[in-house]
Design a protein around this motif. Structure first.
Motif, PDB file in Angstrom:
ATOM      1  N   THR A  48       4.175 -23.220  -5.753  1.00 25.90           N
ATOM      2  CA  THR A  48       4.592 -24.379  -6.548  1.00 25.90           C
ATOM      3  C   THR A  48       5.007 -23.971  -7.958  1.00 25.90           C
ATOM      4  O   THR A  48       5.937 -24.552  -8.547  1.00 25.90           O
ATOM      5  CB  THR A  48       3.453 -25.412  -6.623  1.00 25.90           C
ATOM      6  OG1 THR A  48       3.062 -25.778  -5.298  1.00 25.90           O
ATOM      7  CG2 THR A  48       3.891 -26.653  -7.380  1.00 25.90           C
ATOM      8  N   SER A  49       4.329 -22.953  -8.507  1.00 26.02           N
ATOM      9  CA  SER A  49       4.642 -22.488  -9.865  1.00 26.02           C
ATOM     10  C   SER A  49       5.852 -21.560  -9.901  1.00 26.02           C
ATOM     11  O   SER A  49       6.212 -21.067 -10.970  1.00 26.02           O
ATOM     12  CB  SER A  49       3.435 -21.764 -10.461  1.00 26.02           C
ATOM     13  OG  SER A  49       3.144 -20.584  -9.725  1.00 26.02           O
ATOM     14  N   GLY A  50       6.471 -21.321  -8.739  1.00 25.93           N
ATOM     15  CA  GLY A  50       7.661 -20.478  -8.693  1.00 25.93           C
ATOM     16  C   GLY A  50       7.372 -19.008  -8.440  1.00 25.93           C
ATOM     17  O   GLY A  50       8.287 -18.174  -8.529  1.00 25.93           O
ATOM     18  N   LYS A  51       6.131 -18.653  -8.105  1.00 28.21           N
ATOM     19  CA  LYS A  51       5.763 -17.268  -7.827  1.00 28.21           C
ATOM     20  C   LYS A  51       5.627 -17.055  -6.324  1.00 28.21           C
ATOM     21  O   LYS A  51       5.262 -17.971  -5.585  1.00 28.21           O
ATOM     22  CB  LYS A  51       4.442 -16.910  -8.518  1.00 28.21           C
ATOM     23  CG  LYS A  51       4.471 -17.063 -10.037  1.00 28.21           C
ATOM     24  CD  LYS A  51       5.353 -16.016 -10.682  1.00 28.21           C
ATOM     25  CE  LYS A  51       5.297 -16.108 -12.196  1.00 28.21           C
ATOM     26  NZ  LYS A  51       6.129 -15.085 -12.867  1.00 28.21           N
ATOM     27  N   ASN A  52       5.934 -15.830  -5.903  1.00 25.96           N
ATOM     28  CA  ASN A  52       5.774 -15.486  -4.493  1.00 25.96           C
ATOM     29  C   ASN A  52       4.326 -15.091  -4.232  1.00 25.96           C
ATOM     30  O   ASN A  52       3.852 -14.080  -4.734  1.00 25.96           O
ATOM     31  CB  ASN A  52       6.701 -14.314  -4.128  1.00 25.96           C
ATOM     32  CG  ASN A  52       6.713 -14.038  -2.629  1.00 25.96           C
ATOM     33  OD1 ASN A  52       5.815 -14.445  -1.897  1.00 25.96           O
ATOM     34  ND2 ASN A  52       7.746 -13.351  -2.171  1.00 25.96           N
ATOM     35  N   PRO A  53       3.581 -15.901  -3.450  1.00 28.11           N
ATOM     36  CA  PRO A  53       2.161 -15.590  -3.238  1.00 28.11           C
ATOM     37  C   PRO A  53       1.938 -14.259  -2.534  1.00 28.11           C
ATOM     38  O   PRO A  53       0.946 -13.575  -2.789  1.00 28.11           O
ATOM     39  CB  PRO A  53       1.657 -16.776  -2.398  1.00 28.11           C
ATOM     40  CG  PRO A  53       2.881 -17.371  -1.786  1.00 28.11           C
ATOM     41  CD  PRO A  53       3.979 -17.140  -2.757  1.00 28.11           C
ATOM     42  N   PHE A  54       2.877 -13.876  -1.657  1.00 24.63           N
ATOM     43  CA  PHE A  54       2.701 -12.607  -0.931  1.00 24.63           C
ATOM     44  C   PHE A  54       2.778 -11.416  -1.884  1.00 24.63           C
ATOM     45  O   PHE A  54       2.097 -10.399  -1.678  1.00 24.63           O
ATOM     46  CB  PHE A  54       3.757 -12.489   0.173  1.00 24.63           C
ATOM     47  CG  PHE A  54       3.616 -13.528   1.245  1.00 24.63           C
ATOM     48  CD1 PHE A  54       2.626 -13.412   2.214  1.00 24.63           C
ATOM     49  CD2 PHE A  54       4.450 -14.638   1.271  1.00 24.63           C
ATOM     50  CE1 PHE A  54       2.489 -14.377   3.203  1.00 24.63           C
ATOM     51  CE2 PHE A  54       4.320 -15.603   2.259  1.00 24.63           C
ATOM     52  CZ  PHE A  54       3.340 -15.473   3.227  1.00 24.63           C
ATOM     53  N   ASP A  55       3.589 -11.537  -2.925  1.00 25.98           N
ATOM     54  CA  ASP A  55       3.644 -10.460  -3.919  1.00 25.98           C
ATOM     55  C   ASP A  55       2.319 -10.346  -4.676  1.00 25.98           C
ATOM     56  O   ASP A  55       1.863  -9.237  -4.980  1.00 25.98           O
ATOM     57  CB  ASP A  55       4.786 -10.720  -4.911  1.00 25.98           C
ATOM     58  CG  ASP A  55       6.156 -10.571  -4.275  1.00 25.98           C
ATOM     59  OD1 ASP A  55       6.224  -9.934  -3.207  1.00 25.98           O
ATOM     60  OD2 ASP A  55       7.136 -11.101  -4.835  1.00 25.98           O
ATOM     61  N   ALA A  56       1.705 -11.487  -4.964  1.00 21.86           N
ATOM     62  CA  ALA A  56       0.418 -11.473  -5.665  1.00 21.86           C
ATOM     63  C   ALA A  56      -0.666 -10.818  -4.809  1.00 21.86           C
ATOM     64  O   ALA A  56      -1.424  -9.967  -5.282  1.00 21.86           O
ATOM     65  CB  ALA A  56       0.003 -12.900  -6.027  1.00 21.86           C
TER      66      ALA A  56
END
Length: 387
Positions: A48-56
């Motif tokens: 939702t915040s525009g970040k890729n969760p898989f990268d995190a």
């Protein structure tokens, strides 16, 4: 004389194994479900915040596979496990020791002061500091136990208030000329003098850095925790009192004595929480000495279901989140707050997951009882027909 039924004898072990297997699955289902739900919720927030969760997740897992990341996780786990054990000991007695935060801070302050003033051989100095921390933590926690026993004050209210008093005690003693040395100039840094060299606990040098030797103390605490609860009369009385005070009293247990002792033991374990940081990393007590460990320990104890083994896995999980989460802002510009969100959602999801698993377990028990009753009724009718 009727001959024994070999089929029935053979079925009993299989039934016992099946029931045991179901219990293990149910015990693991709640924490696993909580972690999965937390990961899913945090993934949605990141997306939702525009970040890729898989990268995190990739950043976190990659750091955890490196030697320095593993050492950092294990060192944090040592402290977290002690915090969880302190909270869990009270929980097993059905006492909510919310004051772990204040107990370990006061204990660490006194241990740091004595460590700076006394310089004995290491084999005397280190046990002296550990005993000092445990005594201070135990005595401070026993105040809540005494208030509960003799004045009927809830231990939750008492320990919360004692947390605030602990902050005042630290502020009163950690000043130049008392527990902190007199400083010249305009320095705002107030801390005790560094502890003596003989106070330093041993560490294990690895490719990823120094692994704290205090991990063995944490393991010993876990062994003694389990042994006390399951192999001693005190542990039996403690668990019995936690389940039913009236039944414990009827069986001859001094409930008031158990409450005070349990709070004191919980506080004594809490006194050890600050020792890894004091004896192996900072070597002094300052104004920003490891805040928030008491409340974090409650979360870890809840996730580990107050079990020494369960708390070990929970401590590693929370240490993994903290150690690897610190890399998120450095690699990819991810918000570091996502770790706090994940820890919070894990706690919430644990409560929900445990309730769901508990209801499912009750339903399964009712089904088993119904099946057994039906089988007995069928066997009885069969005998009547054959007669």
């Amino acid at each position: 004389m009727t001959s024994p039924n070999p089929t029935a004898k053979a079925a009993k072990p299989g039934l016992a194994q099946r029931i045991s297997g179901e219990r293990i699955v149910l015990a693991l289902a709640a924490p696993v479900l909580a972690v999965v739900l937390s990961v899913a919720i945090c993934s949605v927030l990141l997306a939702t915040s525009g970040k890729n969760p898989f990268d995190a997740w990739n950043v976190m897992i990659t750091y955890a596979t490196k030697s320095d990341g593993q050492v950092a996780i294990l060192n944090r786990s040592t402290t977290y496990y002690l915090a969880a054990a302190a909270a869990a000991f009270g929980f097993r007695m059905n006492l909510f020791n919310i004051g772990v935060e204040g107990q370990y801070k006061v204990a660490a302050l006194f241990a740091a002061y004595i460590g700076a003033q006394v310089d004995l051989p290491a084999f005397i100095q280190i046990p002296l500091l550990l005993v000092t921390a445990m005594l201070v933590g135990g005595l401070y926690a026993s105040i809540a136990g005494l208030l509960k026993v003799y004045r009927g004050v809830s231990e939750v209210i008492a320990t919360i208030m004692l947390n605030a008093i602990a902050v005042a005690i630290v502020g009163l003693l950690l000043v130049p000329g008392i527990f902190a040395p007199k400083v010249s100039g305009t320095s705002n840094s107030i801390q005790t003098e560094p502890i003596s060299q003989s106070s330093h606990f041993f560490g294990i040098e690895t490719a990823g850095g120094t692994l704290w030797g205090f991990i063995f103390i944490a393991a010993l605490v876990g062994v003694l925790f389990q042994f006390t609860l399951t192999r001693t009369r005190f542990g039996f009385d403690l668990r019995a009192t936690g389940r039913s005070e009236s039944a414990a009293t009827a069986s001859g247990v001094n409930v008031k004595k158990m409450v005070v002792i349990s709070m004191a033991v919980s506080g004594a374990i809490a006194g050890l929480i600050g020792m890894p940081e004091l004896l192996q990393n900072s070597f002094y007590y300052g104004q920003s000495f490891q805040p928030g460990l008491g409340f974090l320990g409650i979360s870890i104890a809840l996730l580990g279901r107050n079990s020494p083994i369960g708390m070990a896995f929970a401590a590693v999980l929370f240490a993994f989140l903290d150690a690897t989460g610190a890399q998120l802002p450095l690699q990819g510009g991810f918000p570091s707050e996502i770790v706090s969100v994940m820890q919070g959602t894990i706690v919430i999801c644990v409560v929900v997951a445990y309730e769901l698993v508990r209801r499912y377990g009750l339903k399964r028990q009712q089904q088993k009882v119904g099946e057994q009753l039906a089988a007995q009724l069928a066997a009885t009718e069969k005998k009547e027909v054959s007669a």
